[in-house]
Design a protein around this motif. Sequence first.
Motif, PDB file in Angstrom:
ATOM      1  N   LEU A 237     -28.666  10.736  -3.478  1.00 40.49           N
ATOM      2  CA  LEU A 237     -28.093  12.340  -3.425  1.00 40.49           C
ATOM      3  C   LEU A 237     -27.220  12.996  -4.457  1.00 40.49           C
ATOM      4  CD1 LEU A 237     -25.834  11.544  -0.049  1.00 40.49           C
ATOM      5  CD2 LEU A 237     -28.109  12.823   0.115  1.00 40.49           C
ATOM      6  N   GLY A 238     -27.964  12.109  -5.927  1.00 42.25           N
ATOM      7  CA  GLY A 238     -27.383  12.754  -6.937  1.00 42.25           C
ATOM      8  C   GLY A 238     -26.677  12.504  -7.337  1.00 42.25           C
ATOM      9  N   GLN A 239     -26.255  10.623  -6.770  1.00 38.54           N
ATOM     10  CA  GLN A 239     -24.743  10.642  -7.863  1.00 38.54           C
ATOM     11  C   GLN A 239     -24.860   9.718  -8.418  1.00 38.54           C
ATOM     12  OE1 GLN A 239     -21.529  12.035  -5.737  1.00 38.54           O
ATOM     13  NE2 GLN A 239     -23.752  13.309  -5.319  1.00 38.54           N
ATOM     14  N   THR A 240     -26.543   8.867  -8.535  1.00 41.11           N
ATOM     15  CA  THR A 240     -26.132   7.622 -10.304  1.00 41.11           C
ATOM     16  C   THR A 240     -26.529   8.617 -11.746  1.00 41.11           C
ATOM     17  OG1 THR A 240     -28.221   8.021  -9.428  1.00 41.11           O
ATOM     18  CG2 THR A 240     -27.693   6.636  -8.169  1.00 41.11           C
ATOM     19  N   GLY A 241     -26.739  10.148 -11.073  1.00 40.94           N
ATOM     20  CA  GLY A 241     -27.353  10.323 -12.511  1.00 40.94           C
ATOM     21  C   GLY A 241     -28.167  11.635 -11.958  1.00 40.94           C
ATOM     22  N   ILE A 242     -28.730  12.446 -13.277  1.00 38.89           N
ATOM     23  CA  ILE A 242     -29.704  13.346 -13.082  1.00 38.89           C
ATOM     24  C   ILE A 242     -31.305  12.635 -13.474  1.00 38.89           C
ATOM     25  CG2 ILE A 242     -30.331  16.039 -13.748  1.00 38.89           C
ATOM     26  CD1 ILE A 242     -28.033  16.488 -14.336  1.00 38.89           C
ATOM     27  N   VAL A 243     -32.385  13.079 -12.329  1.00 38.71           N
ATOM     28  CA  VAL A 243     -33.429  12.562 -12.684  1.00 38.71           C
ATOM     29  C   VAL A 243     -33.739  13.588 -13.499  1.00 38.71           C
ATOM     30  CG1 VAL A 243     -35.766  12.202 -11.689  1.00 38.71           C
ATOM     31  CG2 VAL A 243     -33.520  11.447 -10.266  1.00 38.71           C
ATOM     32  N   LEU A 244     -34.447  13.205 -14.376  1.00 36.69           N
ATOM     33  CA  LEU A 244     -35.179  13.870 -15.926  1.00 36.69           C
ATOM     34  C   LEU A 244     -36.754  14.181 -15.755  1.00 36.69           C
ATOM     35  CD1 LEU A 244     -33.856  13.220 -18.568  1.00 36.69           C
ATOM     36  CD2 LEU A 244     -33.360  14.771 -17.508  1.00 36.69           C
ATOM     37  N   ARG A 245     -37.427  13.034 -15.521  1.00 34.28           N
ATOM     38  CA  ARG A 245     -39.051  12.843 -14.902  1.00 34.28           C
ATOM     39  C   ARG A 245     -38.874  11.615 -14.185  1.00 34.28           C
ATOM     40  NH1 ARG A 245     -39.351  12.471 -20.743  1.00 34.28           N
ATOM     41  NH2 ARG A 245     -39.277  13.947 -21.768  1.00 34.28           N
ATOM     42  N   ALA A 246     -39.996  11.456 -13.279  1.00 33.81           N
ATOM     43  CA  ALA A 246     -40.650  10.890 -12.608  1.00 33.81           C
ATOM     44  C   ALA A 246     -41.964  10.235 -12.361  1.00 33.81           C
ATOM     45  CB  ALA A 246     -39.911  10.928 -10.977  1.00 33.81           C
ATOM     46  N   ARG A 247     -42.276   9.040 -12.904  1.00 33.30           N
ATOM     47  CA  ARG A 247     -43.600   8.833 -12.678  1.00 33.30           C
ATOM     48  C   ARG A 247     -44.250   8.633 -11.210  1.00 33.30           C
ATOM     49  NH1 ARG A 247     -44.208   3.728 -15.628  1.00 33.30           N
ATOM     50  NH2 ARG A 247     -42.287   3.666 -15.438  1.00 33.30           N
ATOM     51  N   LEU A 248     -45.187   9.494 -10.610  1.00 34.14           N
ATOM     52  CA  LEU A 248     -45.206   8.885  -9.654  1.00 34.14           C
ATOM     53  C   LEU A 248     -47.274   8.554  -9.024  1.00 34.14           C
ATOM     54  CD1 LEU A 248     -45.006  12.445  -9.657  1.00 34.14           C
ATOM     55  CD2 LEU A 248     -45.167  12.655  -7.769  1.00 34.14           C
ATOM     56  N   GLN A 249     -47.396   7.554  -7.860  1.00 27.14           N
ATOM     57  CA  GLN A 249     -48.591   6.624  -8.008  1.00 27.14           C
ATOM     58  C   GLN A 249     -49.464   7.994  -6.935  1.00 27.14           C
ATOM     59  OE1 GLN A 249     -50.284   4.382  -9.242  1.00 27.14           O
ATOM     60  NE2 GLN A 249     -51.895   6.334  -8.000  1.00 27.14           N
ATOM     61  N   LEU A 250     -50.212   8.749  -7.362  1.00 27.68           N
ATOM     62  CA  LEU A 250     -50.727  10.100  -5.901  1.00 27.68           C
ATOM     63  C   LEU A 250     -51.279   8.950  -5.592  1.00 27.68           C
ATOM     64  CD1 LEU A 250     -51.280  12.820  -9.209  1.00 27.68           C
ATOM     65  CD2 LEU A 250     -49.334  12.703  -6.967  1.00 27.68           C
ATOM     66  N   ALA A 251     -52.405   9.516  -4.225  1.00 23.41           N
ATOM     67  CA  ALA A 251     -53.104   9.459  -3.688  1.00 23.41           C
ATOM     68  C   ALA A 251     -54.311  10.483  -3.845  1.00 23.41           C
ATOM     69  CB  ALA A 251     -52.633   9.489  -2.444  1.00 23.41           C
ATOM     70  N   LYS A 252     -55.100   9.689  -3.458  1.00 24.97           N
ATOM     71  CA  LYS A 252     -56.975   9.925  -3.221  1.00 24.97           C
ATOM     72  C   LYS A 252     -57.196  11.501  -2.252  1.00 24.97           C
ATOM     73  CE  LYS A 252     -60.159   8.348  -6.148  1.00 24.97           C
ATOM     74  NZ  LYS A 252     -60.208   8.045  -7.174  1.00 24.97           N
TER      75      LYS A 252
END
Lengths: 436, 245
Positions: free
Chosen positions: A163-178
Amino acid sequence: MTPRRKPADLSGWGRALRASMDVSRPDRLADITCAPLTGPAIGARRSYGDAALRGQGMATDMTRLDRISGFDPRTGLAEVEAGARLGDLLAAFSRHGWMPKVLPGTGHATLGGAIALDVHGKNHHRDGSFGQHLAGLTLLLASGEQRQITPADDLFAATLGGLGQTGIVLRARLQLAKCPGNAARVTENRADGLDEHLSLLDDPKADYCVGWLDATASGADLGRGIVEVAKLVASEVRARPAGRKVPFDAPAFALSPPVVRLFNRAYFGRVPAEGRSIIRPVSDFFFPLDRIGDWNRLYGRRGFHQFQCVIPDRNIAALREMLARIAASGLASPLAVLKRMGAGRAGLISFPAEGYTLAVDFPNSRAAAALIATLHDLTRAAEGRIYFAKDSLCPPELVPAMYPELPRWQALVAEADPERTLLTDLVRRLKLREAP
Amino acid sequence: MTETWIILGATSGMARAFARDRAARGASLILCGRDMDDMQASAADALARGAAATEVMAIDIRKPETFTPILDRAASLAGLINVAVFVGSMPAQSDVDDNPGLIAGTVTDNLAGPATFLHRIAPMLEARGGGFVVGVSSVSGDRGRLSNYVYGAAKSGFSTYLSGYRNRMARSGVHVMTVKPGPVDTAMTYGMGKLPFMTTPEAVAADIARGLQKRRRILYTAPIWRLIMTVIRLIPEPIFMKTRF
Ligand SMILES: Cc1cc2nc3c(=O)[nH]c(=O)nc-3n(C[C@H](O)[C@H](O)[C@H](O)COP(=O)(O)OP(=O)(O)OC[C@H]3O[C@@H](n4cnc5c(N)ncnc54)[C@H](O)[C@@H]3O)c2cc1C
């Protein structure tokens, strides 16, 4: 340069809860990384209640921080800024044969919002929650310090669904699926009652599976609906152009019980008794409601509530009881969904749990609030839980029993945000950061 | 063959959306602006979205010597070259009233700088005999309004420049399109209160794409502004003098 702030009266997607707040909307990550935080991040405000509100406070609108920072078309690993919309990512990556593994029912939700609620899709029973497909993320703590977090870190489980309580996520690394193409083969089958509905949903072979429920049906028809089972296929179909917008707040009769009953009967009858199979563009399949812009205005100025719970298999009788109460009340809208849910989740207070999840919309009224209170009690008694992304009415006392790992989450959050800078209205209302 | 676009003022909200639109069509992009970090981020984004190639180059529109490396780079490219100019600045009228020293910079950012660049690259475009130039002006340039007439005057000058430039370049097959946006929901207008007929950067980019396809000369975006500005231009001066917008 610190970006300008703007006073704004905002509401969640349900438009029943509102807040006056000061919002900045940076264009560059550097605009927010230069100083300690002043409030939580907000995404596209597709949460129904007050998860993305911060009354009398400040918030950072992330929606312009939406760039893809890196993408490897061989491995499907992508790094993306947190304000990117999932529908936009689906469109961008599917051209290269990749897609996010988990997609919620709206493509407007941002990456940051999907992380903060650890969202689930129509494939949850097989593939788990959104956070289970992340390789890591960059978190900006309230102090202004940046941390690279991987699933092995404690902060990861506190951030996913956090719920956003640990900080602001700036970027994330996603493992996409085919992703084989841009189409889905969707098979629709009628379920004439709850038992049949549940057993159709419990199809271990289905890649994607979701049930639409006629929440006005009672007696022998109780729980009837249409189950969609889908598989992504290689054919290419042309996406239909975007649909219309709802240009004004609809009058109250638009969703009155007789209208809803008629609509539901017609919607149910649309699918032939023997079922049918159709090919649809993936975006229509994942985000059917996005075709109608601002559809939340159909509920008029008072807005609406969504109730969503998950009930474990062992107490499935509670689901029948809920549906009977809902049908008897005549208050439900046509938007009611039933789904099989697996156990997969990435966070300490993520919603997903093994069982069946029910989501129903109700136009905002005192009677609806009373009914939802009953549904909360039934959920609690059945050892189920409610979904924070949808909630606007749950009594705070019910939450600790629904979320047994809450104390552990609280401890990690207290470390990450000791000054309580990141509180949102939902976190305050449900007393999520207060010891019981 | 892929098309090449030189985008000036690449960090602006509209330019970002335009770069994305071109990237999805497989274009090669040369992003030019001041904030190199921000442009690197946009370049990575464009590549992931389908751009054939991207590079970033520094430009300060107030320093014509910074144009030279970009012009040299353009000269080294094969094929047709397209240019899109998004540079500009808009100080609040009240700030200008307090400090008339801001006027010179405003005219440089919106008129003298862009025109100098376009003039210098003109022979190269003419020699290659094709391509597009997109110049982003503003509806504010269509009439001097009390609340914004210094910015309006600079944009009016740029619109007039583009009109003549279009005539010149058309003789060599280069198509010049003047874009006149109304208020656009970008960082520049964020927090300025509710503005009429506000559009989004994505909608502007889509309008520009359609305009290029149809070889439009003057493009209003949102399109309603063509009608509004026609009416506003027709108001007789004695009456217009009584308005406060
Ligand atoms: C039509 C519709 C269908 C939906 N279907 C589903 C579904 O199938 N499954 C499901 O799980 N959910 C579903 N949802 C809910 C939706 O996916 C979640 O509410 C999601 O969080 C919305 O994302 P958002 O960007 O709008 O976030 P917001 O609602 O704006 O914010 C939600 C929370 O995320 C936090 N947040 C946002 N950005 C960041 C960031 N960068 N860093 C840290 N915290 C951040 C905010 O602080 C807030 O606590 C649906 C919603 C709608 C409207």
